[in-house]
Each structure stands twice: as C-alpha cells, then as structure tokens.
Enzyme design. Sequence first.
Site, short mmCIF file in Angstrom:
data_model
loop_
_atom_site.label_atom_id
_atom_site.label_comp_id
_atom_site.label_asym_id
_atom_site.label_seq_id
_atom_site.Cartn_x
_atom_site.Cartn_y
_atom_site.Cartn_z
N HIS A 77 -5.61 -19.40 67.86
CA HIS A 77 -6.52 -20.34 68.54
C HIS A 77 -7.45 -19.52 69.43
O HIS A 77 -7.00 -18.91 70.39
CB HIS A 77 -5.71 -21.34 69.37
CG HIS A 77 -4.84 -22.22 68.52
ND1 HIS A 77 -5.26 -23.45 68.04
CD2 HIS A 77 -3.59 -22.04 68.02
CE1 HIS A 77 -4.30 -23.99 67.30
NE2 HIS A 77 -3.27 -23.15 67.26
N LEU A 78 -8.74 -19.52 69.07
CA LEU A 78 -9.71 -18.74 69.86
C LEU A 78 -10.45 -19.61 70.87
O LEU A 78 -11.22 -19.11 71.68
CB LEU A 78 -10.69 -18.02 68.93
CG LEU A 78 -10.06 -16.96 68.00
CD1 LEU A 78 -11.12 -16.29 67.14
CD2 LEU A 78 -9.28 -15.92 68.80
N ARG A 79 -10.21 -20.93 70.79
CA ARG A 79 -10.67 -21.87 71.83
C ARG A 79 -12.18 -22.07 71.90
O ARG A 79 -12.64 -22.67 72.88
CB ARG A 79 -10.14 -21.48 73.22
CG ARG A 79 -8.63 -21.33 73.32
CD ARG A 79 -7.89 -22.56 72.88
NE ARG A 79 -6.46 -22.49 73.24
CZ ARG A 79 -5.53 -23.27 72.67
NH1 ARG A 79 -5.88 -24.16 71.74
NH2 ARG A 79 -4.27 -23.19 73.05
N ASN A 109 -9.03 -26.94 66.02
CA ASN A 109 -8.81 -28.00 67.02
C ASN A 109 -9.43 -27.63 68.36
O ASN A 109 -8.78 -27.56 69.39
CB ASN A 109 -7.31 -28.32 67.18
CG ASN A 109 -6.49 -27.14 67.68
OD1 ASN A 109 -6.86 -25.99 67.50
ND2 ASN A 109 -5.37 -27.43 68.32
N HIS A 194 0.25 -28.41 60.02
CA HIS A 194 1.14 -28.51 61.18
C HIS A 194 2.05 -29.70 60.87
O HIS A 194 1.60 -30.84 60.87
CB HIS A 194 0.29 -28.73 62.43
CG HIS A 194 1.05 -29.12 63.66
ND1 HIS A 194 1.00 -28.39 64.83
CD2 HIS A 194 1.86 -30.18 63.92
CE1 HIS A 194 1.76 -28.99 65.75
NE2 HIS A 194 2.29 -30.07 65.23
N ASP A 321 0.38 -17.93 65.94
CA ASP A 321 -0.02 -19.19 66.60
C ASP A 321 -0.44 -18.90 68.05
O ASP A 321 -0.12 -19.64 68.98
CB ASP A 321 1.12 -20.22 66.55
CG ASP A 321 0.65 -21.63 66.91
OD1 ASP A 321 -0.59 -21.85 67.06
OD2 ASP A 321 1.52 -22.52 67.05
N HIS A 325 -3.68 -20.53 77.17
CA HIS A 325 -3.89 -21.64 78.11
C HIS A 325 -4.16 -21.07 79.50
O HIS A 325 -3.62 -20.03 79.86
CB HIS A 325 -2.66 -22.56 78.18
CG HIS A 325 -2.51 -23.43 76.98
ND1 HIS A 325 -3.41 -24.44 76.67
CD2 HIS A 325 -1.58 -23.46 76.01
CE1 HIS A 325 -3.02 -25.04 75.56
NE2 HIS A 325 -1.91 -24.46 75.12
ZN LIG Z 1 0.54 -26.33 65.20
ZN LIG Z 2 -1.54 -23.59 66.17
#
Ligand SMILES: [Zn+2]
Ligand SMILES: [Zn+2]
Length: 448
Positions: A77-79, A109, A194, A321, A325
């Site tokens: 996740h690179l946000r 996401n 997921h 993953d 945060h």
């Molecule tokens: Zn997930």
């Molecule tokens: Zn993930």
Amino acid sequence: MSETRLQMRAGESANVILRDATVLDPVAGIDAPHDVVVRDGRIAELAAPGAASADGLEEIDAAGLHAFPAFFDPHVHLRVPGQEHKEDIETGSRSAAAGGYCGVLAMANTDPPVSTPADVEALLADARASASVRTGFLATVTAGMPGEGLTEMAALRDAGAAGFSDDGLPLRSARVLRRALQYQRLCGGTIALHEEDPELSGAGVMHEGPVSAALGLEGVPSISESTTIARDAAIAGYEGGRIHVQHLSAAESVEAVRAAKAAGVQITCEASPHHLCLTDEAVRSLDPRRHKMNPPLRSEADRQALIAGLLDGTIDCVATDHAPHAAEEKEVPFEQAAMGVTGLETAFAALHTHLVLPGTIELGLLVEKLSAGAEPFGVERPSLAVGSEANIALCDLAAAWTVGEDGYESRSSNSWCAGEQLTGRVQMTLVGGQIAYRLRSFSMGVAA
Ligand SMILES: [Zn+2]
Ligand SMILES: [Zn+2]
C-alpha cells in the site's frame, strides 16, 4: 492482450563487480561464490572469485555476503493518491529498495480509489519520476469501491494496470466476481482477492480463539477467510478465470487453496511475513501499532499450516501487505486503531531470523518465495543468470540489527517487528541495472 506496466526513475546504469559474493538463485540453479560482473546494468559474467578483471568497474568487496535475485512484492500500500501523510511512491519504493526489492505492486484502495485509466496513467507517470524500484498499480474491481458495477477493466489493462483488486475489502457479491472473471477472459489481468466474509468477521479485531476470549476482544474466526476462498475458487474454476488470494492467514485457508489447485483451478496465493512469524499470543501486548492487522495474527497451528504451505508449494510467494499508518491512527485503544503494519524493510531479515536460522525452511526456499510474487501478475521474475538485467539483493546473513533503531525509509513506523533484534540485513540493492540502495554503514571498500 495488454501487459502489466511497471515504472521507475531512470538513472545511471551500474558498472560494478561484486567481488567473491556467494551467489544463490535457486530458480537459475546457481549456488556458488562468484565475482558478479555487472556491466551497463546487466549481469555480464559470473567469474571465479577473484578472477574477474576490474577493467574500470567499481569493485565491491562482497566476500561473506550473499547475492540473491532481488525480491518482488505483489502486495503493498503506497497510499497515493490521498494519504501521502502515511506514504507515497518515493518513500514506499525507497523502503522497498532498502528491503532488497526490485519491484512492487500497489493496491488500489486509495483516496479516491484507483478506478480509471487516467488514475493508472497518472500513477505510472509519478513512479517514472520518483520510484526507486519498478512500481506497478492494480485498479479496483468495482467502480467506486466498494460497489456493484465493474470498472472498465479492458481500458484499465490498456493503461497498464497490473491486475484488479478491491483489497482492504472483500468482493461481497459472487455475481460481481463472476462477471469480473468473464471480462478477465477478454482483457487479462489477475484478480487479487482479500478474502473475508463480513458477516462472519463482524466487529472482530483479532483472531477468534482462547487469546481473544482471555483478552475480552471480539474475534474474527478463521472460517471468515476460508469459506470465502472456497466460494471464489469455485467461481474461478467454473469461469476458467485466474485469481490470486492475498494474505492467507489460517490453516483452513491453506487447505482450501490446496484443494482448489488439486482441482485444476488457476489460483495462486501469498502469505505475509507477520503471519509466518507471529501468532495471536503477540496480541496480548495490546499494541495495535505492531499487532493489529487484517487478517489478524492467528494461532500457532495456523502459522504451522502456512509454513507447510510454503514447503509443499501451496503458497506461491511471500507478500508483505506493507500498510503504513500515521502514528495518530495507531496510538489509540486496540479496538479503535487502524489495521495494518509495514513490512518492506524487514521481510527478508525477519523470515531469515524466524524461519531459516532455526532450520524450519531453507534459505533457498525463502529467496525463491520472496521473488516469486512477480509471476502471478505476468511480470518476469528477477534472475541472476548471465545476460539478465541486474536485479540483485546483496545481503549480510550475519548482520544483527535492531528494527527501527536507525529510523525507517518508510514515512510510517508501524513495523510489526519494531524493536526486535533480527539477523541478516540487506546491504545493497540493484534494480533495473541501477544501484537503488546502499546501507549507510556498508563500506564500499575496494577489494584487495
Ligand atoms: Zn487485505
Ligand atoms: Zn493489503
């Protein structure tokens, strides 16, 4: 059919000799000391130790160090866009390079989610300007994730999307997955899942078992994951589509994937370092920064089942993953904290410490699983064979270090192994023929 596109910053091609490195590439069948000669960014020669002529190349004393094919993480996740206070392409890819990775695939996401061809094109342009490793992007399966309607999958593939995933959330609707698999037949692109049944997960914040009962926390049962995998594998088998199951955590899930593979379903799957190294016993810390994630840390029997899955090939690859945060999202009571932990900078060291040093798995298997994540998404796996582009992780297996003591390359510090002493460390990473990372304390001594 369109291809997965990866981008990174252009730079100077490396011209170096890794003098007397122990070269280990299980897929290419290489396991011996060599002078690794990298010329114009390609592996030009694997010479006998000390035999390669310096010939204007930078010499790096790699005696006592291991050269592996650099790793590839299909789940980070690179946000970007929207949550740059947690991470961005520059910091996330630097974190990857520091962990020995040459490529990553980022989840969709984000805020807003990556759902249009223009979104994918903008991210690839950003990666071309700022990424230290080859970076690709998945797009969402559903428009406006979570949603009922599908994204323009064919146009997204044309824009270079690496695949499709609503990761962060499951695809609730079997009908939506079925239709996505029908489009996949036309446009390609693995669908990464997921797997979770929200009805079974409820408001759970950790694994359901004796530890959750003792702590008085609501639990997520293993069957939340495994029943959804079984459903989706059946749909993929029926439609002849290709799925990749993300972050397997439970014994029942390993069994569900094993059964699907035996039935001929085109299914691959991944497990994360934290699920392979920790159990729900760690949650007694009530430290959400290190120990709250989705899926949750599970029991020792589950962890053993994941290891068995690595050993027998049911689990295709390791994926971190990596989920950065900000501190304020983690420095709250366990129930309210954000889910997810970082992992790119520590994956190799943690798995080397927890699984290889005690003799649970062999070093070669770890190296193979850390770079295997490219293949389910149609990306060529890095290789140390002569003629290959130089994608190399140079590691010191004896180096002991404490996670976080020198800070992180990631913008976030919610590492699941923060403060832990690990053995084995990436000293240098070559990516796409360029030197992408050197550990500050790694001296570039010229070989005698
Ligand atoms: Zn997930
Ligand atoms: Zn993930």
